[in-house]
Design an enzyme around this catalytic site. Structure first.
Site, PDB file in Angstrom:
ATOM      1  N   VAL A   1       0.829  -1.208   0.000  1.00  0.00           N
ATOM      2  CA  VAL A   1       0.000   0.000   0.000  1.00  0.00           C
ATOM      3  C   VAL A   1       0.865   1.261   0.000  1.00  0.00           C
ATOM      4  CG1 VAL A   1      -2.028  -1.080   1.040  1.00  0.00           C
ATOM      5  CG2 VAL A   1      -0.239  -0.150   2.521  1.00  0.00           C
TER       6      VAL A   1
ATOM      7  N   HIS B   1      12.206   0.084 -39.848  1.00  0.00           N
ATOM      8  CA  HIS B   1      11.145  -0.878 -40.146  1.00  0.00           C
ATOM      9  C   HIS B   1      11.751  -2.268 -40.276  1.00  0.00           C
ATOM     10  CE1 HIS B   1       7.498  -2.573 -41.771  1.00  0.00           C
ATOM     11  NE2 HIS B   1       8.234  -3.135 -42.722  1.00  0.00           N
TER      12      HIS B   1
HETATM   13  P1  NAI Z   1       1.878   2.498  -4.764  1.00  0.00           P
HETATM   14  O1  NAI Z   1       1.816   3.835  -4.145  1.00  0.00           O
HETATM   15  O2  NAI Z   1       2.335   2.347  -6.166  1.00  0.00           O
HETATM   16  O3  NAI Z   1       0.448   1.787  -4.685  1.00  0.00           O
HETATM   17  C1  NAI Z   1      -0.237   1.587  -3.484  1.00  0.00           C
HETATM   18  C2  NAI Z   1      -1.698   1.372  -3.812  1.00  0.00           C
HETATM   19  O4  NAI Z   1      -2.333   0.922  -2.648  1.00  0.00           O
HETATM   20  C3  NAI Z   1      -2.417   2.637  -4.247  1.00  0.00           C
HETATM   21  O5  NAI Z   1      -3.102   2.386  -5.446  1.00  0.00           O
HETATM   22  C4  NAI Z   1      -3.374   2.921  -3.088  1.00  0.00           C
HETATM   23  O6  NAI Z   1      -4.574   3.513  -3.510  1.00  0.00           O
HETATM   24  C5  NAI Z   1      -3.599   1.530  -2.541  1.00  0.00           C
HETATM   25  N1  NAI Z   1      -3.959   1.484  -1.123  1.00  0.00           N
HETATM   26  C6  NAI Z   1      -3.417   2.183  -0.108  1.00  0.00           C
HETATM   27  N2  NAI Z   1      -3.976   1.822   1.071  1.00  0.00           N
HETATM   28  C7  NAI Z   1      -4.874   0.847   0.792  1.00  0.00           C
HETATM   29  C8  NAI Z   1      -5.751   0.052   1.568  1.00  0.00           C
HETATM   30  N3  NAI Z   1      -5.793   0.166   2.896  1.00  0.00           N
HETATM   31  N4  NAI Z   1      -6.542  -0.851   0.936  1.00  0.00           N
HETATM   32  C9  NAI Z   1      -6.491  -0.992  -0.421  1.00  0.00           C
HETATM   33  N5  NAI Z   1      -5.686  -0.263  -1.200  1.00  0.00           N
HETATM   34  C10 NAI Z   1      -4.877   0.640  -0.614  1.00  0.00           C
HETATM   35  O7  NAI Z   1       2.776   1.634  -3.749  1.00  0.00           O
HETATM   36  P2  NAI Z   1       3.482   0.223  -3.889  1.00  0.00           P
HETATM   37  O8  NAI Z   1       2.905  -0.557  -5.006  1.00  0.00           O
HETATM   38  O9  NAI Z   1       3.478  -0.344  -2.533  1.00  0.00           O
HETATM   39  O10 NAI Z   1       4.957   0.619  -4.296  1.00  0.00           O
HETATM   40  C11 NAI Z   1       5.750   1.366  -3.371  1.00  0.00           C
HETATM   41  C12 NAI Z   1       6.648   2.339  -4.087  1.00  0.00           C
HETATM   42  O11 NAI Z   1       7.643   1.656  -4.801  1.00  0.00           O
HETATM   43  C13 NAI Z   1       5.888   3.213  -5.054  1.00  0.00           C
HETATM   44  O12 NAI Z   1       6.161   4.546  -4.758  1.00  0.00           O
HETATM   45  C14 NAI Z   1       6.420   2.841  -6.400  1.00  0.00           C
HETATM   46  O13 NAI Z   1       6.599   3.974  -7.208  1.00  0.00           O
HETATM   47  C15 NAI Z   1       7.757   2.173  -6.100  1.00  0.00           C
HETATM   48  N6  NAI Z   1       7.957   1.073  -7.037  1.00  0.00           N
HETATM   49  C16 NAI Z   1       8.240   1.370  -8.332  1.00  0.00           C
HETATM   50  C17 NAI Z   1       8.371   0.374  -9.264  1.00  0.00           C
HETATM   51  C18 NAI Z   1       8.604   0.736 -10.679  1.00  0.00           C
HETATM   52  O14 NAI Z   1       8.937   1.872 -10.961  1.00  0.00           O
HETATM   53  N7  NAI Z   1       8.401  -0.163 -11.630  1.00  0.00           N
HETATM   54  C19 NAI Z   1       8.273  -1.045  -8.890  1.00  0.00           C
HETATM   55  C20 NAI Z   1       7.895  -1.232  -7.521  1.00  0.00           C
HETATM   56  C21 NAI Z   1       7.771  -0.205  -6.640  1.00  0.00           C
END
Ligand code: NAI
Length: 469
Positions: free
Chosen positions: A273, A448
């Site tokens: 989350v 291409h």
């Molecule tokens: P996130 O901020 O991307 O997503 C968390 C999600 O959880 C949100 O959609 C939110 O609305 C939801 N949420 C929050 N509380 C909740 C609840 N109690 N019940 C249900 N839904 C809830 O965070 P995530 O996926 O944990 O990733 C953490 C960080 O790591 C992020 O800031 C992300 O940018 C970074 N990250 C980046 C990656 C990439 O660039 N490919 C890969 C993995 C992580």
């Protein structure tokens, strides 16, 4: 007491990159890191191990479902989770060994332990390192690059066995039968994809009405539909209110926005989350480094200087997206500015990539944002399906969308849902960095047959003259 010019607390992508750039510019540099290896969350337990698993699971999925179309018959395909995890560990090790080499090459001193700022004056910052041995060092500048840690849900005990964070979701010993994921963000979608491909029944509980709310709404629908087609189940506008781990898995209570409850039982519950900035033991209070009400270190947005003159902060611990490449650019900027150069970060062109398949990637603004800001725009779109290379690859899902200013044609945003979207996005980021118009992209050679021709066709479509639709 050892003396340094430039000391970075935290050896993740922000910290070690900042240290290398500072060393290149002639500073005497130290990095303080409490993990046994450099690379931070990203290299050790985040971006890199998850990409290794995404790649393995994509190959497994292809062998199970796509090889036969190519005339390759492999019989029944089995996944060896132990071997897959060993490969992941060796990918991470090669990279952390590579970082040690880079650090040595740049004559940077690494202190193993927790860095705590003790004192700060106009001339120097004093930092205590608590590790196997305790020592204190002095540095002209101190850069806080301590990153972030997963957010826990109050009252939900994470045992890292049945109720887990991403740290365990990248290290499971067998394919679980079922997994509920709280949070349809980047981690939920990526790790949900890994285990879904390997056969786990994955349910994602998201409190908002959709995934990836900062992505353009129409492209979000394209992405969501593709993931649903692959078998990922979503419960939008739902919250988990209770989770109890027991012998028969995790009993989970979820509640919709009207307060209606339902129960789910799942072998594993992954909590993803979001992440909190990590400032434990930093000693911010010892010297008056201000931390805002969201727990982020307060900085001047142009210089990233904290409320204390010689102390700077970069990456997840300050405002902005928690992305490795954002931290890296900030680390370079701080080092360059302190060396008297003109470092700069263009926050309008931060790329976003979600490594599902197809990949979801975007830069700049979506339609909703442009409407909110009252900016008039034109839209160009093109599907991957008619593209020759995509057809040859058997990867026709998805599209590219370009939004360009109605008056000047400057590209304002690009979103991709499609094969290799992460790599294709680089063209869009460069275009935006150079202030390109959609016409510039449309008139640029695109080899291409390549997937990049979809970008060209989307650019042509801004002017409604795409050639292959
Ligand atoms: P996130 O901020 O991307 O997503 C968390 C999600 O959880 C949100 O959609 C939110 O609305 C939801 N949420 C929050 N509380 C909740 C609840 N109690 N019940 C249900 N839904 C809830 O965070 P995530 O996926 O944990 O990733 C953490 C960080 O790591 C992020 O800031 C992300 O940018 C970074 N990250 C980046 C990656 C990439 O660039 N490919 C890969 C993995 C992580």
């Amino acid at each position: 007491m050892q003396q340094f010019d430039y000391t970075v607390i935290g050896g993740g992508p922000g910290g070690y990159v900042s240290a290398i750039r500072a060393a290149q510019l002639g500073f005497k540099v130290a990095v303080i890191e409490k993990r046994p290896t450099l690379g931070g969350t990203c290299v050790n337990v985040g971006c890199i191990p998850s990409k290794a698993l995404l790649d393995s699971s994509e190959k497994y999925h292809a062998a199970s479902h796509e090889f036969a179309d190519h005339g390759i018959n492999v019989g029944s395909v089995k996944i060896d989770v132990k071997k897959m995890m060993e490969r992941k560990v060796s990918v991470v090790k090669e990279l952390t060994d590579g970082l040690d080499f880079l650090i040595k090459k740049n004559k940077i001193t690494v202190f193993r332990g927790t860095g705590t700022i003790q004192k700060a004056s106009q001339e120097k910052v004093e930092i205590k390192v608590s590790g196997e041995k305790e020592e204190t060092l002095e540095s002209k500048y101190c850069i806080i690059a301590t990153g972030s840690a997963p957010i826990a849900i109050p009252g939900m005990e994470i045992d890292e066995k049945q109720i887990i964070t991403s740290d365990t979701a990248i290290a499971l010993e067998k394919v679980p039968e079922s997994m509920t994921i709280i949070g349809g963000g980047v981690i939920g979608l990526e790790l949900g994809s890994v285990w879904n491909r390997l056969g786990t029944k994955v349910t994602i509980v998201e409190m908002l009405p959709d995934i990836l709310m900062t992505l353009d709404g129409q492209m979000r629908s394209v992405a969501r539909r593709t993931l649903q087609k692959q078998g990922l189940d979503f419960l939008f506008e739902h919250k988990v209110t209770e989770a109890k781990a027991g012998k028969k898995g995790v009993d989970i209570k979820v509640q919709d926005k009207n307060g209606e409850e339902k129960k789910i039982n799942s072998e594993i519950l992954l909590v993803s989350v979001g992440r909190n900035p990590y400032t434990d033991s930093l000693g911010a209070e010892n010297v008056g480094v201000k931390i805002n009400d969201r727990g982020r270190v307060e900085v001047d947005p142009h210089t990233l200087q904290t409320s204390v003159p010689n102390i700077y902060a970069i990456g997840d611990v300050i405002e902005g997206p928690m992305l490795a490449h954002k931290a890296e650019e900030e680390g370079v900027m701080v080092a360059e500015n302190l060396a008297g150069k003109s470092g700069h970060v263009n926050y309008d062109t931060v790329p976003w990539v979600v490594y599902t398949w197809p990949e979801i990637a975007w830069v700049g603004k979506g339609e909703e944002q442009l409407k909110k800001e009252g900016i008039e725009y034109r839209t160009g779109k093109f599907l991957f399906r008619p593209n020759g290379r995509a057809k040859a690859m058997g990867q026709g899902d998805g599209q590219i969308k370009i939004l360009a200013d109605k008056r000047t044609d400057t590209v304002l945003g690009v979103a991709i849902v499609g094969p290799n979207g992460s790599e294709l996005l680089a063209e869009a980021v460069i275009a935006m960095e150079f202030g390109a118009s959609s016409e510039d992209i449309a008139r640029t050679f695109h080899a291409h047959p390549t997937l990049s021709e979809v970008m060209k066709e989307a650019a042509l479509d801004v002017d409604k003259r795409s050639l292959h639709s």
